[in-house]
Design a protein around this motif. Structure first.
Motif, PDB file in Angstrom:
ATOM      1  N   PRO A  14       0.732  -1.031   0.038  1.00 55.30           N
ATOM      2  CA  PRO A  14       0.091   0.048  -0.112  1.00 55.30           C
ATOM      3  C   PRO A  14       0.742   1.299   0.124  1.00 55.30           C
ATOM      4  CG  PRO A  14      -0.055  -1.001   2.055  1.00 55.30           C
ATOM      5  CD  PRO A  14       0.762  -2.081   1.242  1.00 55.30           C
ATOM      6  N   TYR A  15       0.350   2.254  -0.539  1.00 53.72           N
ATOM      7  CA  TYR A  15       1.184   3.368  -0.850  1.00 53.72           C
ATOM      8  C   TYR A  15       0.582   4.614   0.109  1.00 53.72           C
ATOM      9  CZ  TYR A  15       3.844   1.870  -5.015  1.00 53.72           C
ATOM     10  OH  TYR A  15       4.828   0.863  -5.437  1.00 53.72           O
ATOM     11  N   TYR A  16      -1.012   4.865  -0.004  1.00 53.56           N
ATOM     12  CA  TYR A  16      -1.335   5.975   0.575  1.00 53.56           C
ATOM     13  C   TYR A  16      -2.399   5.763   1.724  1.00 53.56           C
ATOM     14  CZ  TYR A  16      -0.664   7.785  -4.184  1.00 53.56           C
ATOM     15  OH  TYR A  16      -0.057   8.006  -5.330  1.00 53.56           O
ATOM     16  N   TYR A  17      -2.716   4.203   1.678  1.00 50.93           N
ATOM     17  CA  TYR A  17      -3.850   3.721   2.692  1.00 50.93           C
ATOM     18  C   TYR A  17      -3.146   2.640   3.655  1.00 50.93           C
ATOM     19  CZ  TYR A  17      -6.215   6.143  -0.633  1.00 50.93           C
ATOM     20  OH  TYR A  17      -6.845   7.372  -1.607  1.00 50.93           O
ATOM     21  N   ASP A  18      -3.801   2.289   4.574  1.00 54.79           N
ATOM     22  CA  ASP A  18      -3.313   1.072   5.367  1.00 54.79           C
ATOM     23  C   ASP A  18      -3.467  -0.333   5.038  1.00 54.79           C
ATOM     24  OD1 ASP A  18      -2.374   2.789   7.350  1.00 54.79           O
ATOM     25  OD2 ASP A  18      -4.323   2.981   8.328  1.00 54.79           O
ATOM     26  N   GLU A  19      -4.140  -0.404   3.671  1.00 57.24           N
ATOM     27  CA  GLU A  19      -4.486  -1.618   3.094  1.00 57.24           C
ATOM     28  C   GLU A  19      -4.500  -1.481   1.587  1.00 57.24           C
ATOM     29  OE1 GLU A  19      -8.636  -1.932   4.289  1.00 57.24           O
ATOM     30  OE2 GLU A  19      -9.040  -0.167   3.386  1.00 57.24           O
ATOM     31  N   ILE A  20      -4.269  -2.385   0.828  1.00 56.89           N
ATOM     32  CA  ILE A  20      -4.115  -2.684  -0.408  1.00 56.89           C
ATOM     33  C   ILE A  20      -5.494  -2.733  -1.105  1.00 56.89           C
ATOM     34  CG2 ILE A  20      -1.854  -3.931  -0.479  1.00 56.89           C
ATOM     35  CD1 ILE A  20      -3.091  -6.430  -1.320  1.00 56.89           C
ATOM     36  N   LYS A  21      -5.398  -2.121  -2.290  1.00 58.91           N
ATOM     37  CA  LYS A  21      -6.617  -1.986  -3.005  1.00 58.91           C
ATOM     38  C   LYS A  21      -6.772  -3.529  -3.600  1.00 58.91           C
ATOM     39  CE  LYS A  21      -6.755   2.849  -4.527  1.00 58.91           C
ATOM     40  NZ  LYS A  21      -6.757   3.878  -5.381  1.00 58.91           N
ATOM     41  N   GLN A  22      -8.215  -3.542  -3.728  1.00 59.24           N
ATOM     42  CA  GLN A  22      -8.823  -4.824  -4.415  1.00 59.24           C
ATOM     43  C   GLN A  22      -9.544  -4.481  -5.921  1.00 59.24           C
ATOM     44  OE1 GLN A  22     -10.936  -6.982  -1.574  1.00 59.24           O
ATOM     45  NE2 GLN A  22      -9.164  -7.900  -0.603  1.00 59.24           N
ATOM     46  N   GLN A  23      -9.733  -5.230  -6.531  1.00 60.32           N
ATOM     47  CA  GLN A  23     -10.277  -5.105  -7.716  1.00 60.32           C
ATOM     48  C   GLN A  23     -11.992  -5.401  -7.407  1.00 60.32           C
ATOM     49  OE1 GLN A  23      -9.593  -7.433 -11.304  1.00 60.32           O
ATOM     50  NE2 GLN A  23     -10.792  -6.178 -12.828  1.00 60.32           N
ATOM     51  N   HIS A  24     -12.878  -4.399  -7.937  1.00 60.10           N
ATOM     52  CA  HIS A  24     -14.213  -4.596  -7.677  1.00 60.10           C
ATOM     53  C   HIS A  24     -14.744  -3.813  -8.990  1.00 60.10           C
ATOM     54  CE1 HIS A  24     -14.083  -5.227  -3.563  1.00 60.10           C
ATOM     55  NE2 HIS A  24     -13.057  -4.302  -3.626  1.00 60.10           N
ATOM     56  N   ALA A  25     -16.073  -4.183  -9.430  1.00 63.83           N
ATOM     57  CA  ALA A  25     -16.752  -3.867 -10.604  1.00 63.83           C
ATOM     58  C   ALA A  25     -18.232  -3.200 -10.131  1.00 63.83           C
ATOM     59  CB  ALA A  25     -17.193  -5.105 -11.512  1.00 63.83           C
ATOM     60  N   ILE A  26     -18.269  -1.856 -11.081  1.00 60.67           N
ATOM     61  CA  ILE A  26     -19.684  -1.120 -10.940  1.00 60.67           C
ATOM     62  C   ILE A  26     -20.122  -0.922 -12.315  1.00 60.67           C
ATOM     63  CG2 ILE A  26     -18.933  -0.050  -8.639  1.00 60.67           C
ATOM     64  CD1 ILE A  26     -18.029   2.304 -10.337  1.00 60.67           C
ATOM     65  N   TYR A  27     -21.083  -0.637 -12.319  1.00 58.44           N
ATOM     66  CA  TYR A  27     -21.788  -0.334 -13.945  1.00 58.44           C
ATOM     67  C   TYR A  27     -22.113   0.859 -13.798  1.00 58.44           C
ATOM     68  CZ  TYR A  27     -22.035  -5.458 -14.617  1.00 58.44           C
ATOM     69  OH  TYR A  27     -21.509  -6.668 -14.752  1.00 58.44           O
ATOM     70  N   LEU A  28     -21.652   1.516 -14.829  1.00 55.93           N
ATOM     71  CA  LEU A  28     -22.238   3.315 -14.952  1.00 55.93           C
ATOM     72  C   LEU A  28     -22.233   3.244 -16.405  1.00 55.93           C
ATOM     73  CD1 LEU A  28     -18.693   4.309 -13.298  1.00 55.93           C
ATOM     74  CD2 LEU A  28     -21.094   4.462 -12.360  1.00 55.93           C
ATOM     75  N   THR A  29     -23.093   4.409 -16.659  1.00 56.93           N
ATOM     76  CA  THR A  29     -23.419   4.975 -18.063  1.00 56.93           C
ATOM     77  C   THR A  29     -22.115   5.438 -18.617  1.00 56.93           C
ATOM     78  OG1 THR A  29     -24.332   7.247 -17.416  1.00 56.93           O
ATOM     79  CG2 THR A  29     -25.922   5.597 -17.358  1.00 56.93           C
ATOM     80  N   PRO A  30     -22.335   5.551 -20.068  1.00 55.25           N
ATOM     81  CA  PRO A  30     -21.226   5.942 -20.722  1.00 55.25           C
ATOM     82  C   PRO A  30     -20.762   7.506 -20.225  1.00 55.25           C
ATOM     83  CG  PRO A  30     -22.365   4.691 -22.333  1.00 55.25           C
ATOM     84  CD  PRO A  30     -23.282   4.948 -21.138  1.00 55.25           C
ATOM     85  N   THR A  31     -22.019   8.165 -19.977  1.00 54.46           N
ATOM     86  CA  THR A  31     -21.859   9.684 -19.630  1.00 54.46           C
ATOM     87  C   THR A  31     -21.159   9.856 -18.064  1.00 54.46           C
ATOM     88  OG1 THR A  31     -23.924  10.359 -20.540  1.00 54.46           O
ATOM     89  CG2 THR A  31     -23.111  11.807 -19.059  1.00 54.46           C
ATOM     90  N   ALA A  32     -21.542   8.973 -17.211  1.00 56.67           N
ATOM     91  CA  ALA A  32     -20.829   9.054 -16.107  1.00 56.67           C
ATOM     92  C   ALA A  32     -19.391   8.562 -16.070  1.00 56.67           C
ATOM     93  CB  ALA A  32     -21.774   7.975 -14.951  1.00 56.67           C
ATOM     94  N   TRP A  33     -19.153   7.474 -16.875  1.00 63.72           N
ATOM     95  CA  TRP A  33     -17.789   7.056 -17.068  1.00 63.72           C
ATOM     96  C   TRP A  33     -16.906   8.105 -17.511  1.00 63.72           C
ATOM     97  CZ3 TRP A  33     -14.914   3.750 -15.179  1.00 63.72           C
ATOM     98  CH2 TRP A  33     -13.681   3.493 -15.717  1.00 63.72           C
ATOM     99  N   ASN A  34     -17.529   8.753 -18.646  1.00 67.43           N
ATOM    100  CA  ASN A  34     -16.687   9.842 -19.213  1.00 67.43           C
ATOM    101  C   ASN A  34     -16.472  10.972 -18.189  1.00 67.43           C
ATOM    102  OD1 ASN A  34     -16.392   8.493 -21.617  1.00 67.43           O
ATOM    103  ND2 ASN A  34     -18.318   9.052 -22.382  1.00 67.43           N
TER     104      ASN A  34
END
Length: 60
Positions: A14-34
């Protein structure tokens, strides 16, 4: 301010936090993603880091 200038990336470290990041998935509209991509780029950080900071700032 978050910075790791001059630091080499190490897997599972970890660089910034006390734990390492893990991969997760979310679904967004193209507008929100952009919009996320644009905002993260303006700050010079990844989308993942942008969302992390947004959530951590919101819950405090």
């Amino acid at each position: 301010m978050f910075t790791r200038k001059g630091q080499k990336g190490l897997k599972d470290t970890p660089y910034y936090y006390d734990e390492i990041k893990q991969q997760h998935a979310i679904y967004l509209t193209p507008t929100a993603w952009n919009d996320l991509k644009r905002r993260a780029k303006e700050k010079g950080i990844s989308i993942s880091e942008y969302v992390e900071r947004w959530i951590r700032d919101t819950v405090r």
